[in-house]
Design a protein around this motif. Structure first.
Motif, PDB file in Angstrom:
ATOM      1  N   ASP A 224       0.856  -1.186   0.000  1.00  0.00           N
ATOM      2  CA  ASP A 224       0.000   0.000   0.000  1.00  0.00           C
ATOM      3  C   ASP A 224       0.897   1.243   0.000  1.00  0.00           C
ATOM      4  N   SER A 226       0.235   4.230   0.317  1.00  0.00           N
ATOM      5  CA  SER A 226      -0.064   5.274   1.291  1.00  0.00           C
ATOM      6  C   SER A 226       0.774   5.089   2.559  1.00  0.00           C
ATOM      7  N   LEU A 227       1.337   3.881   2.760  1.00  0.00           N
ATOM      8  CA  LEU A 227       2.233   3.689   3.899  1.00  0.00           C
ATOM      9  C   LEU A 227       3.470   4.566   3.763  1.00  0.00           C
ATOM     10  N   GLU A 229       3.609   7.334   2.007  1.00  0.00           N
ATOM     11  CA  GLU A 229       3.165   8.715   2.197  1.00  0.00           C
ATOM     12  C   GLU A 229       3.001   9.022   3.677  1.00  0.00           C
ATOM     13  N   ALA A 230       2.463   8.029   4.405  1.00  0.00           N
ATOM     14  CA  ALA A 230       2.290   8.227   5.844  1.00  0.00           C
ATOM     15  C   ALA A 230       3.651   8.434   6.503  1.00  0.00           C
ATOM     16  N   ALA A 231       4.646   7.640   6.098  1.00  0.00           N
ATOM     17  CA  ALA A 231       5.984   7.778   6.680  1.00  0.00           C
ATOM     18  C   ALA A 231       6.545   9.171   6.382  1.00  0.00           C
ATOM     19  N   ILE A 245      10.228   1.058   5.902  1.00  0.00           N
ATOM     20  CA  ILE A 245       8.900   0.549   5.524  1.00  0.00           C
ATOM     21  C   ILE A 245       8.989  -0.460   4.379  1.00  0.00           C
TER      22      ILE A 245
ATOM     23  N   PHE B  78       1.974  16.088  -0.840  1.00  0.00           N
ATOM     24  CA  PHE B  78       2.156  14.960  -1.747  1.00  0.00           C
ATOM     25  C   PHE B  78       1.981  15.390  -3.196  1.00  0.00           C
ATOM     26  N   PHE B 107      -4.831   8.965   7.065  1.00  0.00           N
ATOM     27  CA  PHE B 107      -5.157   8.476   5.736  1.00  0.00           C
ATOM     28  C   PHE B 107      -6.495   7.742   5.725  1.00  0.00           C
ATOM     29  N   SER B 109      -7.158   4.980   4.264  1.00  0.00           N
ATOM     30  CA  SER B 109      -6.917   3.565   4.546  1.00  0.00           C
ATOM     31  C   SER B 109      -6.232   3.388   5.894  1.00  0.00           C
ATOM     32  N   ALA B 111      -3.357   3.612   6.647  1.00  0.00           N
ATOM     33  CA  ALA B 111      -1.932   3.443   6.338  1.00  0.00           C
ATOM     34  C   ALA B 111      -1.110   3.135   7.580  1.00  0.00           C
ATOM     35  N   LEU B 112      -1.612   2.252   8.428  1.00  0.00           N
ATOM     36  CA  LEU B 112      -0.824   1.828   9.592  1.00  0.00           C
ATOM     37  C   LEU B 112       0.263   0.874   9.116  1.00  0.00           C
ATOM     38  N   PHE B 113       1.472   1.004   9.684  1.00  0.00           N
ATOM     39  CA  PHE B 113       2.561   0.136   9.260  1.00  0.00           C
ATOM     40  C   PHE B 113       2.305  -1.261   9.810  1.00  0.00           C
ATOM     41  N   HIS B 115       3.964  -3.935  10.000  1.00  0.00           N
ATOM     42  CA  HIS B 115       5.024  -4.675  10.678  1.00  0.00           C
ATOM     43  C   HIS B 115       5.433  -4.030  12.001  1.00  0.00           C
ATOM     44  N   MET B 116       4.679  -3.026  12.442  1.00  0.00           N
ATOM     45  CA  MET B 116       5.026  -2.362  13.695  1.00  0.00           C
ATOM     46  C   MET B 116       3.837  -2.432  14.655  1.00  0.00           C
ATOM     47  N   PHE B 124       6.585   6.505  15.570  1.00  0.00           N
ATOM     48  CA  PHE B 124       7.363   6.641  14.334  1.00  0.00           C
ATOM     49  C   PHE B 124       7.733   8.089  14.010  1.00  0.00           C
ATOM     50  N   ARG B 172      -1.451   8.588  15.853  1.00  0.00           N
ATOM     51  CA  ARG B 172      -0.167   8.717  15.171  1.00  0.00           C
ATOM     52  C   ARG B 172      -0.014  10.101  14.546  1.00  0.00           C
TER      53      ARG B 172
END
Lengths: 331, 389, 287
Positions: A224, A226-227, A229-231, A245, B78, B107, B109, B111-113, B115-116, B124, B172
């Protein structure tokens, strides 16, 4: 074919009216026969491939083990029997000499270790070459992805042997690579590239690149965006976001790709045979020589068992990854 | 939500700390100046100018493809505007990449990571700013308390429910204390019941932390209940900006009138235009329509009169009136009984269908209106709104 | 990754593609070389193709390889489909873990191992039950089916997993028995997967050297075996010609197949878009 058919013999004939009665009747006979064997629709679907793979894939290893424990003999086939009837009693002779031999002879140990070393280095190189390629394809415009992927896979469809052969002519002393290097003045006289370990690395990277790129692409493409973008939104620079990520999330693809390259590469025969030198010892090559040149089937089998022991853990990891992948797709 | 026109007009014109947009002296916190965004030939955002003030919960409302999300993404950095400028707290945001903006986004969605853990997700952003470790711990705990997720801090995103994930995403984005928090359809992925609860939670949290929120939504109810003000967008342009009551009671176009709530529109032309009233001839309505205030326009020009269904009165008997303005007759073709109110679909003589709502004040009534009844519909002269486009 | 980083990555991609294709292109180029020395250009010539046409050994081997490939691809599709259906449609049965292990192992198993083990199986079976008699085409086919069916099962499985199970349930609800559901509903839907599985099995078989070498018998030399025995002696121009022909056939096959798939995908997309537009019109018309 449900369980009901078993109790109602005409159930199937009636339902199969469209195909005509004779077909239905014939099918009924077959069904009854299969039913008597305890195999109905579901059992049949599972049973056929299960039986096939037990017979043609699992049981052979029993024979490999059996022959590895026997002695070579001048006979057809060229090995002794483990069991014999002597004085009315079954006598089993287990012969561990073959294993003793391959683990004490430095040739086999060297070949064993060398295979792991060459396969590991080549796998790493394939990952380094393949990752950016997979990344680029996954981030290309949507309409470009399928054609690019096809370009990567296309060589895989042409003969493996021919692709290795192509490098033979490129790498030989008077081949294209040497003449280009001489023309641009990097070297004065041809250097030996063919029949070196380097040529073997090159050959493995070249031949197995699609196997690395495909799983990498599928994890990278699914990611995804957007991950990222979130970062970035949380203050992470793009390059760092890649490390924090993208890379961790593509780990399943990296593992799958590396195993798909490493496992077959350890047992590779054609590449070290054609591109490697006489001193490029790899276990696949040794096995081939034992079998075809020395016709020593028991030692070849012992080598196969040793190779298999080496690969059992990677293969199990691969199957675990594969199963997890399938679970993920289901969800 | 449904205030009468009088109430809105009686609101103080004097600048108020809570309504900085009424003060011409107030400096906007976010200033969007003639911003356009083109993707090839497609104009996603078309010369938009907008001021948002500190502490607001501002919504961008519109259908899909109206440019609201593109505008939000330009605030986050963005996307770069094709032309125009964006200022946040007086600073020009051109050429400032997303990771250097004092802006955080929640976001759509989430957009949570994956793997964390929850904790690592929330921390983060603070790690990126090299905040000392003990301060990170303190602030993460603080914000997790705010969203009531302290006991979930060691979980991974896939071990959380939809509502919990939404709160992690919010935490977050909040933990960095941004100047501006952007929310892209924050409640879009939640089911209806949870959505209503979360609307209030979100507003409470916003009031508690005092951060300026800009939210994108396609749900007019969400925009109405949550925002201090909102903009209705269509085809890359802002159609109308205002408080929920302003936009509802004084829509400036047919688009905005129809987008927010439902409205009956009658096409007509102006017959009388005096200082204190106007009369519109509307053949569709079958009567002349009286508006109790003067309007800008010339006699004979084409206009539309909009009347909200709840501002109409429906009856079987002819209402006693001083004049014949604003009186329609028709036949009930459909009734939707919603419990608290009923919606009547009435076909007029001209063939036009209108919608009238009526509260169900009594439990049982002899002369209740039913299918096929001939009815009269009437509204007061101050209920209609005149629209020019 | 920012724009500059992405640019570098794309540069790497193009370099990688050059790396993939350069050897094949030079191979084709030198197949038209008149000189017997592969690396020295001696003028344009098609003499190596002519020589190839008169090489009975190569032609026989090619024919045998094709025959084996067609039969084993068909077998692998049937077996692989059964295995794929088993793995994706029956989540619970005794021995499932072992079964899925057995199916996926051939994907990575070094060919020297599978070749040797199959040979030993065939030898022992002949001793025990008298079948298969000797070794040759039949044993090669059985070996190829076993290896290729594993690939087919992966393809079929991934297609079935993404297939909406409620379609099959709907068919059953409408009165179709499981066998009929499979024949009339499932099979047509997964047909593209079967086609690509067949093609993959075919190429795997045509291409296979190592395991075929183990399980073959006297007189049964496949094309890769003939090529390998020539190549071992060094580079020779008639191999270049042979390789060019193989590459050409594969390229034409894959590109036309790919083109067909892209085209039907495009058409589908267009039809979907038109249907959507029609729906929009209908909706606005009704309001």
């Amino acid at each position: 074919m449900s369980g009901r058919d078993h109790h109602k013999p005409f159930g199937l004939a009636r339902s199969g009216g469209i195909e005509g009665l004779s077909d239905a009747a014939a099918m009924h006979v077959v069904t009854q026969w299969l039913n008597r064997l305890g195999l109905r629709g579901r059992g049949l679907v599972i049973g056929i491939p299960y039986f096939w793979y037990l017979l043609f894939f699992l049981i052979p290893f029993v024979f490999v083990l059996k022959i590895a424990l026997s002695e070579a003999a001048y006979s057809v086939p060229p090995f002794t029997d483990l069991t014999e009837w002597a004085e009315g009693a079954l006598k089993i002779t287990l012969n561990l000499a073959n294993f003793d031999y391959i683990f004490s002879d430095s040739l086999y140990v060297t070949a064993y270790l060398n295979s792991v070393r060459i396969a590991a280095i080549s796998t790493l190189l394939t990952l380094l070459v393949g990752y950016p390629m997979a990344y680029a394809i996954a981030r290309a415009e949507r309409s470009w992805r399928a054609p690019l992927l096809m370009l990567v896979i296309l060589p895989f469809w042409t003969s493996f042997l021919i692709r290795v052969y192509a490098w033979m002519s490129l790498l030989q002393d008077n081949g294209l690579v040497n003449s280009v290097l001489m023309n641009i003045g990097i070297i004065d006289s041809p250097i030996r590239i063919l029949n070196t370990d380097f040529a073997v690395f090159l050959g493995i990277v070249y031949s197995y690149l699609p196997f690395m790129i495909l799983p990498l692409y599928s994890t990278l493409e699914k990611m995804d965006l957007s991950l990222l973008e979130a970062a970035e939104d949380l203050g992470c620079r793009p390059f760092k976001a890649f490390w924090r990520i993208t890379l961790p999330l593509s780990l399943p693809g990296i593992i799958a790709g590396c195993l798909l390259v490493f496992i077959p590469a350890v047992g590779e025969f054609v590449i070290p045979e054609l591109l490697g030198g006489p001193d490029t010892l790899m276990i696949g090559k040794v096995l081939w020589q034992e079998f075809f040149s020395n016709r020593d089937w028991p030692v070849a089998s012992a080598v196969a068992i040793a190779l298999l022991l080496l690969l059992v853990i990677p293969i199990m990891i691969f199957q675990h990854v594969q199963a997890k992948q399938q679970e993920a797709e289901k969800r | 939500m449904v205030q009468t026109a009088q109430q809105v007009r009686q609101q103080p014109k004097k600048p108020d700390a809570k309504e900085p947009w009424l003060d011409p002296q107030a400096t906007p916190y976010v200033r969007i100046e003639n911003v356009s965004k083109h993707f090839g030939d497609f104009v996603a955002v078309d010369n938009v100018s907008l001021d948002i003030y500190r502490g607001e919960l501002f919504s961008l409302l519109g259908g899909s493809g109206c440019g609201k999300t593109t505008l939000l993404r330009m605030l986050a950095g963005f996307e770069q505007p094709t032309s125009g400028k964006i200022y946040i707290d007086g600073v020009d945001m051109s050429n400032i990449p997303p990771y250097e903006r004092p802006v955080n986004m929640m976001f759509q969605s989430y957009a949570l990571f994956p793997h964390m853990t929850v904790e690592a997700n929330v921390a983060f952003g603070l790690h990126q700013d090299r905040v000392p470790k003990d301060e990170i711990d303190r602030r993460v705990t603080e914000v997790l308390e705010l969203v009531q997720l302290v006991s979930f801090r060691k979980r991974r995103p896939h071990q959380l429910s939809g509502g919990q994930r939404q709160r992690v995403a919010l935490a977050r984005a909040l933990v960095k204390r941004p100047k501006l928090l952007l929310l892209d359809e924050p409640l879009g992925a939640l089911d209806r019941k949870l959505r209503e609860k979360t609307q209030f939670e979100l507003v409470n949290i916003q009031e508690e932390v005092g951060i300026t929120f800009v939210m994108v939504t396609h749900d007019q109810e969400e925009a109405m209940t949550m925002s201090t003000r909102f903009s209705v967008m269509n085809a890359g342009k802002i159609v109308q900006t205002g408080t929920p009551a302003e936009v509802y009671e004084y829509p400036n176009t047919r688009f905005s009138a129809e987008f927010i709530g439902s409205i009956n529109l009658f096409e007509g032309h102006m017959v009388i235009d005096e200082a204190d009233h106007a009369v519109i001839e509307a053949p569709e309505a079958g009567c002349q329509i009286m508006i109790s205030h003067g309007i800008t326009g010339t006699v004979g020009s084409r206009v539309w009169v909009g009347v909200r269904p709840e501002k109409m009165k429906i009856s079987k008997a002819v209402p006693a009136l001083e004049n014949e303005y604003n009186l329609l007759s028709g036949k009930v073709i459909e009734i939707a009984y919603l419990g608290d109110i009923s919606i009547f679909h009435v076909t007029l003589k001209s063939g036009k269908n209108i919608r009238v709502t009526a509260p169900n004040v009594s439990r049982y009534s002899v002369d209740s209106i039913t299918w096929g009844d001939e009815v009269w519909v009437h509204w007061n002269a101050d209920a209609g709104v005149v629209l020019y486009t | 990754m920012n724009a500059r980083g992405l640019g570098l990555v794309f540069l790497w991609l193009w370099a990688g593609l050059v790396f993939l294709y350069l050897p094949i292109v030079t191979l084709i180029f030198y197949s038209f070389n008149d000189s017997k020395l592969v690396a020295v250009w001696g003028g344009f010539s098609t003499r190596w193709y002519g020589e190839l046409m008169h090489n009975g050994q190569v032609l026989d081997a090619a024919l045998l390889s094709l025959e084996i490939a067609v039969i084993s691809a068909c077998g692998a599709v049937v077996l692989g489909t059964l295995a794929g259906v088993t793995l994706s449609r029956f989540p619970v049965f005794r021995g499932r873990v072992m079964f899925s292990g057995l199916i996926s192992a051939p994907l990575v198993m070094p060919e020297v191992i599978s070749g040797l083990s199959m040979l030993l199986l065939f030898v022992s079976m002949e001793q025990l039950v008298g079948w298969p008699k000797g070794r040759g085409m039949l044993t090669i086919i059985l070996t190829h089916i076993t290896i290729s069916a594993a690939y087919v099962s992966v393809i079929v499985q991934s297609r079935l997993v993404s297939l909406d199970a409620s379609i099959e349930e709907a068919a059953m609800d409408l009165g179709a028995r499981p066998t009929r559901v499979f024949m009339r509903i499932t099979l047509p839907i997964i047909a593209p997967a079967l086609v690509s599985g067949w093609l993959l099995s075919f190429t795997l078989s045509v291409d296979d050297l190592v395991s075929s070498s183990f399980v073959t018998g006297p007189g049964a030399s496949t094309l890769p075996m003939v090529i390998f025995s020539k190549v071992r002696l060094g580079v020779s121009p008639d191999i270049n010609a042979l390789a060019t022909i193989i590459v050409l056939i594969v390229t034409v096959g894959v590109i036309s197949g790919g083109w067909y798939m892209v085209r039907s995908e495009k058409r589908r997309e267009l039809e979907e878009r038109m249907a959507y537009a029609e729906g929009e019109k209908e909706n606005t018309g009704m309001v």
